[in-house]
Enzyme design. Sequence first.
Site, PDB file in Angstrom:
ATOM      1  CD  GLU A  15      43.827  39.663  38.046  1.00 28.24           C
ATOM      2  OE1 GLU A  15      43.849  39.354  39.439  1.00 28.24           O
ATOM      3  OE2 GLU A  15      44.975  40.396  38.182  1.00 28.24           O
ATOM      4  CB  CYS A  24      45.884  38.191  45.875  1.00 29.98           C
ATOM      5  SG  CYS A  24      46.874  39.799  46.614  1.00 29.98           S
TER       6      CYS A  24
END
Length: 152
Positions: A15, A24
């Site tokens: 992450e 994202c």
Amino acid sequence: MKASKSAYVLIHTFEGCRLHAYRCPAGVWTIGWGHTAGVYEGMTITREQANALLEQDIRIFEDNLSFALGLDGNDRMPNGLPITQHQFDALLSFTYNVGTGNLARSTLLRKVKANPKDPSIRGEFARWVYGGSKRLPGLVRRRKMEADLYFS
């Protein structure tokens, strides 16, 4: 069951920590260590806030994963089969990334619940490597590491 250091290592590795909101590859606004709830364009946080959000998120995903697996107080599923810490950590990292709803609908979860030692589970991890309809090298690496941890 609670996350161990192994789950945190996977989540931190894949992450990363970003203190400014970003989209994202799937187009979702994200901040910190992959936190998505309530994130909006232009949002910023501190490292301490990112760590606090991660802890909050981990608690939620631990509970959701334990519920999805049907774990009792002895870390056993309704069929009496146990889940190991490594299996739980790998599934937690997976769920943190794809979401509880996707886990609940997955063949991966069905296979784990039927027989957590089934070797075909490795291939189920490998199916989840797409973001925004594109095969992402980072997800390929993540799923391999999750599957390796699961079977360690």
